[in-house]
Design an enzyme around this catalytic site. Structure first.
Site, PDB file in Angstrom:
ATOM      1  N   GLY A  93      -3.198  -1.232  12.039  1.00 24.85           N
ATOM      2  CA  GLY A  93      -3.940   0.024  11.959  1.00 24.85           C
ATOM      3  C   GLY A  93      -3.443   1.144  12.846  1.00 24.85           C
ATOM      4  O   GLY A  93      -3.911   2.275  12.728  1.00 24.85           O
ATOM      5  N   GLU A 105      -1.069  -6.769  14.272  1.00 30.85           N
ATOM      6  CA  GLU A 105      -0.382  -6.785  12.965  1.00 30.85           C
ATOM      7  C   GLU A 105      -0.025  -5.383  12.491  1.00 30.85           C
ATOM      8  O   GLU A 105      -0.529  -4.922  11.465  1.00 30.85           O
ATOM      9  CB  GLU A 105      -1.325  -7.368  11.899  1.00 30.85           C
ATOM     10  CG  GLU A 105      -1.671  -8.795  12.045  1.00 30.85           C
ATOM     11  CD  GLU A 105      -2.728  -9.213  11.018  1.00 30.85           C
ATOM     12  OE1 GLU A 105      -3.398  -8.354  10.414  1.00 30.85           O
ATOM     13  OE2 GLU A 105      -2.879 -10.409  10.836  1.00 30.85           O
ATOM     14  N   GLY A 108       1.910  -2.433  10.643  1.00 34.46           N
ATOM     15  CA  GLY A 108       2.865  -2.211   9.567  1.00 34.46           C
ATOM     16  C   GLY A 108       3.422  -0.805   9.747  1.00 34.46           C
ATOM     17  O   GLY A 108       4.578  -0.596  10.103  1.00 34.46           O
ATOM     18  N   ARG A 109       2.530   0.160   9.557  1.00 32.96           N
ATOM     19  CA  ARG A 109       2.915   1.567   9.610  1.00 32.96           C
ATOM     20  C   ARG A 109       3.662   1.934  10.899  1.00 32.96           C
ATOM     21  O   ARG A 109       4.688   2.604  10.864  1.00 32.96           O
ATOM     22  CB  ARG A 109       1.636   2.426   9.517  1.00 32.96           C
ATOM     23  CG  ARG A 109       1.871   3.898   9.273  1.00 32.96           C
ATOM     24  CD  ARG A 109       0.554   4.671   9.349  1.00 32.96           C
ATOM     25  NE  ARG A 109      -0.496   4.105   8.549  1.00 32.96           N
ATOM     26  CZ  ARG A 109      -0.751   4.436   7.271  1.00 32.96           C
ATOM     27  NH1 ARG A 109      -0.023   5.351   6.681  1.00 32.96           N
ATOM     28  NH2 ARG A 109      -1.744   3.851   6.624  1.00 32.96           N
ATOM     29  N   TYR A 166      -4.131   9.320  -1.536  1.00 34.42           N
ATOM     30  CA  TYR A 166      -5.013   9.562  -0.379  1.00 34.42           C
ATOM     31  C   TYR A 166      -5.062  11.025   0.038  1.00 34.42           C
ATOM     32  O   TYR A 166      -5.605  11.336   1.101  1.00 34.42           O
ATOM     33  CB  TYR A 166      -4.533   8.763   0.842  1.00 34.42           C
ATOM     34  CG  TYR A 166      -4.187   7.326   0.564  1.00 34.42           C
ATOM     35  CD1 TYR A 166      -5.186   6.394   0.261  1.00 34.42           C
ATOM     36  CD2 TYR A 166      -2.867   6.882   0.616  1.00 34.42           C
ATOM     37  CE1 TYR A 166      -4.871   5.080   0.010  1.00 34.42           C
ATOM     38  CE2 TYR A 166      -2.542   5.561   0.369  1.00 34.42           C
ATOM     39  CZ  TYR A 166      -3.544   4.659   0.067  1.00 34.42           C
ATOM     40  OH  TYR A 166      -3.234   3.364  -0.180  1.00 34.42           O
ATOM     41  N   CYS A 196       4.170  13.195 -15.709  1.00 32.27           N
ATOM     42  CA  CYS A 196       3.396  14.067 -16.600  1.00 32.27           C
ATOM     43  C   CYS A 196       1.908  14.004 -16.305  1.00 32.27           C
ATOM     44  O   CYS A 196       1.109  13.556 -17.126  1.00 32.27           O
ATOM     45  CB  CYS A 196       3.701  13.711 -18.044  1.00 32.27           C
ATOM     46  SG  CYS A 196       5.396  14.147 -18.409  1.00 32.27           S
TER      47      CYS A 196
HETATM   48  N1  LLP Z   1      -3.314  -6.422   8.618  1.00 27.04           N
HETATM   49  C1  LLP Z   1      -4.053  -6.419   7.491  1.00 27.04           C
HETATM   50  C2  LLP Z   1      -4.910  -7.553   7.197  1.00 27.04           C
HETATM   51  C3  LLP Z   1      -3.984  -5.315   6.622  1.00 27.04           C
HETATM   52  O1  LLP Z   1      -4.733  -5.309   5.519  1.00 27.04           O
HETATM   53  C4  LLP Z   1      -3.140  -4.219   6.925  1.00 27.04           C
HETATM   54  C5  LLP Z   1      -3.060  -3.063   6.037  1.00 27.04           C
HETATM   55  C6  LLP Z   1      -2.375  -4.284   8.106  1.00 27.04           C
HETATM   56  C7  LLP Z   1      -2.498  -5.399   8.931  1.00 27.04           C
HETATM   57  C8  LLP Z   1      -1.412  -3.208   8.498  1.00 27.04           C
HETATM   58  O2  LLP Z   1      -1.993  -1.977   8.666  1.00 27.04           O
HETATM   59  P1  LLP Z   1      -1.126  -0.776   9.304  1.00 27.04           P
HETATM   60  O3  LLP Z   1      -0.712  -1.187  10.689  1.00 27.04           O
HETATM   61  O4  LLP Z   1       0.053  -0.562   8.448  1.00 27.04           O
HETATM   62  O5  LLP Z   1      -2.056   0.380   9.304  1.00 27.04           O
HETATM   63  N2  LLP Z   1      -1.515   2.070   1.548  1.00 27.04           N
HETATM   64  C9  LLP Z   1      -2.246   2.659   2.652  1.00 27.04           C
HETATM   65  C10 LLP Z   1      -2.442   1.688   3.793  1.00 27.04           C
HETATM   66  C11 LLP Z   1      -3.105   0.399   3.383  1.00 27.04           C
HETATM   67  C12 LLP Z   1      -3.206  -0.584   4.493  1.00 27.04           C
HETATM   68  C13 LLP Z   1      -3.721  -1.896   4.015  1.00 27.04           C
HETATM   69  N3  LLP Z   1      -3.793  -2.908   5.015  1.00 27.04           N
HETATM   70  C14 LLP Z   1      -1.530   3.932   3.096  1.00 27.04           C
HETATM   71  O6  LLP Z   1      -0.493   4.274   2.520  1.00 27.04           O
HETATM   72  O7  LLP Z   1      -2.015   4.634   3.983  1.00 27.04           O
END
Ligand code: LLP
Length: 430
Positions: free
Chosen positions: A242, A284, A286-287, A327, A354
């Site tokens: 997150g 965890e 990702g972003r 979003y 389109c």
């Molecule tokens: N852990 C779990 C269980 C998750 O569901 C997620 C993301 C993460 C970790 C990683 O979250 P991050 O650190 O990346 O914020 N498509 C959306 C974001 C969806 C995130 C879903 N879960 C966007 O483009 O903003």
């Protein structure tokens, strides 16, 4: 010109945008557009910054890279070499992580609405399952007797950049509420499970520390209650992902040292208060790891002025980058081949799909754009390629990895044949 907002791997040389030592103009010529360009150095920097900030104050830290942000094999290999673990949400992500060389013990599966055959696959793969419901737990225990189980808790605190990505709190489909969490651990323990983890993930794209800390405190108190009532010790406590990154020039980056300091202080205090021993502290992201390490290059096909608006038509639409449409997300745009041009117009940057909603930017201040210009869409590394599609029968684009000026095409552009892959005509239509 390039602004403080951009990480150091981005440079301007003779009016051209460079990423990790490679010219974007040259990359676009060689590999065509749309093209995702990924900086290896930036991924490593992001990972190390986070790891160092957390380990400064607590020894046992695990960073699970959330593969859904970007499952490119090269990214996974880079992160494996950095000592990352993997957060996987589907059997497909587990499969890719194993292919990238992660041992099953370093993969945690956090799914929702998981099928029995998927649970079987996970068990057979020796991956730890983090259950999202009592139903999933019961079915998992019926299929096998796993050594380790983790439970995803809904700490009743959620946050995120958009309602769709808030993954805890009252309206969320994710996680288990406190009382049922106790039930989940009791069931597991009496079924012979020996090792335990506890998990939460409150949402995505969070730029302030408060909700993390608030939810983490709830999670640790729940862990304390489980320990007291069931004499369970935890191998790991996972605070989820997150961590946000700034997308707009005026947004402040998250203060990662402050976040890490507050989280580890709270962690140590609560471990002591609840007599929880020394579990691994897990997160965890990702972003945070991949977002600013990647740009999307797209070529201007059309400049179109209507009585009401000025459109720049590019070759990437929401088939290539879904976030703006999905979003309303802001992605900063640079003119990669004319970095020194002054901003003097406002444009809607439109893709080739389109649908009128297919805009990558609306009313965006930009220099005067010419056909043939190369635009760089920033912060495209997280949920960019991984959410792309073949909508409108457009083959998905390519990805290139760069490091210190060297580059390599790590994913080829799809072809028309890929559009028909897996399709078969029934005999009566032949
Ligand atoms: N852990 C779990 C269980 C998750 O569901 C997620 C993301 C993460 C970790 C990683 O979250 P991050 O650190 O990346 O914020 N498509 C959306 C974001 C969806 C995130 C879903 N879960 C966007 O483009 O903003």
């Amino acid at each position: 010109m390039i602004g403080m907002f951009l990480p150091e791997v981005y440079e301007e040389r003779d009016g051209i945008l460079y990423i990790d030592g490679a010219s974007t103009v040259k990359l676009a010529e060689e590999f065509d557009t749309p093209l995702y360009v990924i900086s290896e150095n930036r991924i490593r920097e992001n990972f190390r910054r986070l790891k160092e900030a957390l380990t400064r104050n607590y020894g046992k830290v695990r960073i699970y890279y959330s593969a859904k942000a970007n499952t490119n094999l090269s990214i996974l290999s880079i992160l494996r070499s950095e000592g990352a673990y993997i957060d996987a949400v589907s059997p497909g992500e587990v499969y890719i992580a194993l292919k990238a060389g992660f041992p099953p013990g370093k993969i945690l599966f956090t799914g929702t609405s998981v099928r029995d055959d998927e649970l079987k696959f996970l068990v057979d793969s020796n991956v730890t399952v983090n259950v999202d419901s009592l139903s999933e737990l019961r079915r998992l225990l019926r299929i096998s007797k796993p050594k380790t189980i983790s439970v995803r808790v809904n700490p009743e605190v959620g946050a995120g950049h958009h309602a769709h990505v808030i993954t805890a709190g009252r309206n969320s489909k994710f996680g288990i509420y406190e009382d049922m969490v106790i039930e989940a651990y009791r069931t597991s323990k009496y079924s012979g499970v020996e090792r335990f983890g506890i998990h939460m993930h409150i949402g995505s794209g969070i730029l302030n520390i408060e909700p993390f800390i608030h939810a983490s405190e709830r999670l640790l108190d729940i862990a304390g209650r489980i320990h007291r009532e069931l004499s369970i010790d935890f191998d790991f406590v996972d605070f989820g992902g997150g961590l946000g990154v700034p997308y707009k020039p005026e947004e402040e980056p998250l203060n990662i040292d402050l976040y890490a300091g507050k989280l580890t202080d709270l962690f140590k205090r609560k471990l002591e208060e609840h007599d929880l021993g020394e579990p691994a502290l897990c997160i965890e992201p990702g972003r945070y790891i991949v977002c600013d390490a990647c740009i999307l290059l797209t070529r201007v096909n059309t400049v179109k002025v209507t009585p009401y608006r000025k459109f720049v038509g590019v070759d990437a639409g929401f088939n290539t980058l879904a976030r703006p449409v999905m979003y309303g997300a802001y992605h900063h745009i640079l003119v990669a081949n004319r970095m020194n041009a002054e901003v003097e117009e406002r444009y809607d940057v439109a893709g080739p799909i389109c649908e009128s909603g297919d805009l990558l930017a609306k009313d965006r201040p930009l220099p005067r754009i010419c056909e043939g210009d190369l635009l760089a869409i920033l912060n495209a590394g997280a949920y960019g390629y991984s959410m792309s599609s073949q909508y409108n029968s457009r083959p998905r684009c390519a990805e290139v990895l760069v490091k210190d000026g060297r580059y390599f095409p790590v994913r080829s552009r799809e072809t028309f044949e890929d559009l028909l892959r897996g399709q078969n005509l029934p005999p009566w239509l032949k």
